[in-house]
Write a protein that holds these residues in place. Structure first.
Motif, PDB file in Angstrom:
ATOM      1  N   MET A 398       0.997  -1.149   0.046  1.00  0.00           N
ATOM      2  CA  MET A 398      -0.161  -0.023  -0.174  1.00  0.00           C
ATOM      3  C   MET A 398       0.889   1.195   0.001  1.00  0.00           C
ATOM      4  N   GLU A 399       0.379   2.136  -0.761  1.00  0.00           N
ATOM      5  CA  GLU A 399       1.237   3.558  -0.783  1.00  0.00           C
ATOM      6  C   GLU A 399       1.490   4.241   0.580  1.00  0.00           C
ATOM      7  N   GLU A 400       0.572   4.147   1.255  1.00  0.00           N
ATOM      8  CA  GLU A 400       0.755   4.756   2.716  1.00  0.00           C
ATOM      9  C   GLU A 400       1.923   3.887   3.625  1.00  0.00           C
ATOM     10  N   VAL A 401       2.039   2.918   3.282  1.00  0.00           N
ATOM     11  CA  VAL A 401       3.181   2.074   3.887  1.00  0.00           C
ATOM     12  C   VAL A 401       4.438   2.710   3.940  1.00  0.00           C
ATOM     13  N   LEU A 402       4.829   3.392   2.900  1.00  0.00           N
ATOM     14  CA  LEU A 402       6.251   3.642   2.465  1.00  0.00           C
ATOM     15  C   LEU A 402       6.403   4.929   3.061  1.00  0.00           C
ATOM     16  N   ILE A 403       7.350   5.089   3.965  1.00  0.00           N
ATOM     17  CA  ILE A 403       7.923   6.552   4.388  1.00  0.00           C
ATOM     18  C   ILE A 403       9.050   7.276   3.825  1.00  0.00           C
ATOM     19  N   ASP A 405      12.292   9.175   2.881  1.00  0.00           N
ATOM     20  CA  ASP A 405      13.506   9.698   3.826  1.00  0.00           C
ATOM     21  C   ASP A 405      14.545  10.444   2.997  1.00  0.00           C
ATOM     22  N   SER A 406      15.580  10.535   3.266  1.00  0.00           N
ATOM     23  CA  SER A 406      16.568  11.396   2.744  1.00  0.00           C
ATOM     24  C   SER A 406      17.213  10.721   1.427  1.00  0.00           C
ATOM     25  N   SER A 407      17.010   9.259   1.140  1.00  0.00           N
ATOM     26  CA  SER A 407      17.343   8.776  -0.063  1.00  0.00           C
ATOM     27  C   SER A 407      16.535   8.686  -1.094  1.00  0.00           C
ATOM     28  N   TYR A 408      15.203   8.555  -0.723  1.00  0.00           N
ATOM     29  CA  TYR A 408      14.122   8.398  -1.657  1.00  0.00           C
ATOM     30  C   TYR A 408      12.740   8.969  -1.291  1.00  0.00           C
ATOM     31  N   ASN A 409      12.012   9.622  -2.299  1.00  0.00           N
ATOM     32  CA  ASN A 409      10.761  10.216  -2.032  1.00  0.00           C
ATOM     33  C   ASN A 409       9.808   9.248  -2.732  1.00  0.00           C
ATOM     34  N   MET A 410       8.668   9.653  -2.596  1.00  0.00           N
ATOM     35  CA  MET A 410       7.529   8.767  -3.488  1.00  0.00           C
ATOM     36  C   MET A 410       7.616   8.699  -4.928  1.00  0.00           C
ATOM     37  N   GLU A 411       8.043   9.856  -5.491  1.00  0.00           N
ATOM     38  CA  GLU A 411       8.158   9.771  -7.059  1.00  0.00           C
ATOM     39  C   GLU A 411       9.498   8.997  -7.560  1.00  0.00           C
ATOM     40  N   GLN A 412      10.507   8.775  -6.408  1.00  0.00           N
ATOM     41  CA  GLN A 412      11.653   8.019  -6.914  1.00  0.00           C
ATOM     42  C   GLN A 412      11.544   6.427  -6.783  1.00  0.00           C
ATOM     43  N   ILE A 413      10.746   6.211  -5.730  1.00  0.00           N
ATOM     44  CA  ILE A 413      10.713   4.766  -5.231  1.00  0.00           C
ATOM     45  C   ILE A 413      10.151   3.898  -6.327  1.00  0.00           C
ATOM     46  N   HIS A 414       9.237   4.111  -6.992  1.00  0.00           N
ATOM     47  CA  HIS A 414       8.810   3.092  -8.164  1.00  0.00           C
ATOM     48  C   HIS A 414       9.890   2.918  -9.322  1.00  0.00           C
ATOM     49  N   THR A 415      10.721   3.744  -9.323  1.00  0.00           N
ATOM     50  CA  THR A 415      11.889   3.634 -10.466  1.00  0.00           C
ATOM     51  C   THR A 415      12.958   2.804 -10.094  1.00  0.00           C
ATOM     52  N   GLY A 422      12.801  -5.826 -12.165  1.00  0.00           N
ATOM     53  CA  GLY A 422      13.159  -6.137 -13.718  1.00  0.00           C
ATOM     54  C   GLY A 422      11.677  -5.881 -14.376  1.00  0.00           C
ATOM     55  N   ARG A 423      10.930  -5.066 -13.893  1.00  0.00           N
ATOM     56  CA  ARG A 423       9.676  -4.896 -14.314  1.00  0.00           C
ATOM     57  C   ARG A 423       9.019  -3.738 -13.756  1.00  0.00           C
ATOM     58  N   LEU A 424       8.037  -2.924 -14.493  1.00  0.00           N
ATOM     59  CA  LEU A 424       7.504  -1.794 -13.859  1.00  0.00           C
ATOM     60  C   LEU A 424       6.550  -2.166 -12.701  1.00  0.00           C
ATOM     61  N   TRP A 425       6.896  -1.365 -11.641  1.00  0.00           N
ATOM     62  CA  TRP A 425       6.032  -1.470 -10.354  1.00  0.00           C
ATOM     63  C   TRP A 425       5.784  -0.236  -9.752  1.00  0.00           C
ATOM     64  N   PHE A 426       4.394  -0.069  -9.143  1.00  0.00           N
ATOM     65  CA  PHE A 426       3.707   1.030  -8.370  1.00  0.00           C
ATOM     66  C   PHE A 426       3.395   0.520  -7.277  1.00  0.00           C
ATOM     67  N   PRO A 427       3.517   1.298  -6.029  1.00  0.00           N
ATOM     68  CA  PRO A 427       2.450   1.010  -4.792  1.00  0.00           C
ATOM     69  C   PRO A 427       1.210   0.865  -5.191  1.00  0.00           C
TER      70      PRO A 427
END
Length: 433
Positions: A398-403, A405-415, A422-427
């Motif tokens: 679930m999208e709200e599970v992910l917090i 942090d300084s390394s990744y934001n929500m726009e970067q996490i799916h990439t 090895g495949r396209l993924w989104f929360p």
């Protein structure tokens, strides 16, 4: 040439090729057949009508049978009645259709001996469950192989008189002699009726699903395991599980068990005692059936998890329907090396980074995970995917599970996650499990 006259050459068309002429002949033949038979459905071959009837409800079958004599003959073909589902609902409380009583009686009189794969789907009314048992009581000349009793809402079989239910079920157990698959979850089946089942069907029984059957004791299910050596799939509540049962399923006489489902359920917090199963008993089962899937569904309160996963447990699929603690997830990472799938519906507000990374490192067979009301930092989640992303076939977070942090934001996490999977993924926006 005079004006107004058309050249003969311009009026002549090229002579059709052989392929075109063949297509024209085929089209004309099909057209003649369609014109001849368009209104004569009675000429359809018997096997075609039989295939159509198999996809119709009982009421529609009966209506179609009145069209012509040929279709009526198909309606009474034994092959059509080998698999049937009785739908029993009360019109005052359910919007679902119900099998008409007159048709039920016709089936019992003319086709009971043909029934082999039978299920009863009832609504939440006790009257529907009683009607199902009345039908069961009349199946005295049948050789049923598969029997399923399904409550679409509240378990209505539990509200009827136990004696009535057991009597009806015993009729099938005694007369069938070849039962291979039985699904009787949420019913008042008891130990004596299981003994009748074993006495008449021990050589054929392969699947038994009987979760939430409070009148069955550990001794009752042990009797089934001791006598039904061909049993390959078993579903039951945890209170019926014992060291003796696992050892019985591991005996040399018994075939390899393929699927063991265990429901661990508590209705009243603090009032249910859960026993422990010895590690040696689990090990005996896995030695005998190395490919067995052991599935556990947990619906417990936090304080009731203490007896579980203190030692190595060969569970393959874990589903937590209520909140589970960080400590328990830590134990899973340490003591569940065969884990294939993990679903956690809720955990709380403590990040699960360490627990997930430990599970990824220790559970080498993990291929599917789902997280609901939990918290994981984006960095921790990426680290988890780096370790086991190559083998994950299902990743439902679930999208709200992910917090962020300084390394990744929500726009970067799916990439980043998509790269390691090895495949396209989104929360997920909604749970998919």
């Amino acid at each position: 040439m005079k004006r107004g006259r058309t050249s003969l050459k311009s009026k002549c068309l090229p002579f059709p090729s052989h392929e075109v002429r063949a297509k024209i002949r085929k089209w004309r033949a099909a057209s003649r057949f369609a014109l001849t038979h368009a209104e004569d459905w009675g000429n359809l071959p018997h096997y075609v009508v039989l295939q159509i009837f198999q996809h119709l409800s009982l009421v529609d079958r009966a209506r179609a049978a009145s069209v012509c004599r040929g279709w009526n003959d198909v309606f009474h073909t034994p092959d059509l009645w080998r698999r049937f589902e009785f739908e029993l609902n009360q019109p005052t409380t359910s919007y679902l259709s119900s099998t008409h009583p007159d048709l039920v009686q016709q089936i019992i009189k003319r086709h009971a001996q043909h029934l082999q794969y039978v299920s009863f789907k009832v609504d939440s009314c006790t009257e529907s469950a009683e009607a199902a048992c009345d039908i069961l009581s009349q199946l005295v000349n049948c050789t049923i192989k598969t029997l399923g009793l399904i409550s679409t809402a509240r378990p209505s079989f539990m509200d009827m008189a136990q004696a009535h239910f057991v009597s009806a079920l015993t009729v099938v157990f005694v007369n069938s002699k070849s039962l291979s698959s039985i699904k009787i979850d949420d019913t008042p089946v008891d130990d004596p009726s299981l003994k009748v089942l074993v006495a008449n069907n021990s050589h054929t029984l392969k699947l038994l699903k009987m979760s939430s059957c409070p009148h069955v004791s550990p001794a009752g299910i042990l009797c089934v395991a001791d006598q039904c050596h061909g049993l390959r799939e078993l579903a039951l509540n945890y209170h019926l599980l014992s060291d003796e049962l696992l050892l019985s399923l591991s005996s040399e006489k018994h075939v390899h068990l393929e699927h063991l489902r265990i429901d661990v359920v508590s209705q009243n917090p603090g009032q249910t005692h859960f026993h422990s199963i010895k590690r040696s008993s689990w090990e005996a089962l896995v030695r005998h059936s190395p490919k067995v899937n052991i599935v556990m569904y947990f619906f417990l309160y936090l304080e009731e998890f203490e007896p579980f996963f203190c030692e190595e447990t060969p569970v393959t699929h874990l589903y937590f329907g209520r909140t589970v603690s960080k400590e328990m997830l830590g134990r899973i990472g340490l003591n569940c090396p065969r884990l294939v799938e993990l679903v956690v519906c809720a955990n709380g507000l403590q990040p699960l980074d360490e627990e997930l990374i430990r599970i990824a490192e220790r559970c080498k067979s993990l291929t599917a995970i789902g997280l609901g009301e939990c918290e994981v930092t984006c960095s921790g989640f990426v680290e988890f995917v780096k370790i086991c992303g190559g083998r994950l076939t299902q990743l439902s977070i679930m999208e709200e599970v992910l917090i962020p942090d300084s390394s990744y934001n929500m726009e970067q996490i799916h990439t980043e996650v998509s790269k390691h999977l090895g495949r396209l993924w989104f929360p997920d926006m909604m749970p998919t499990w």
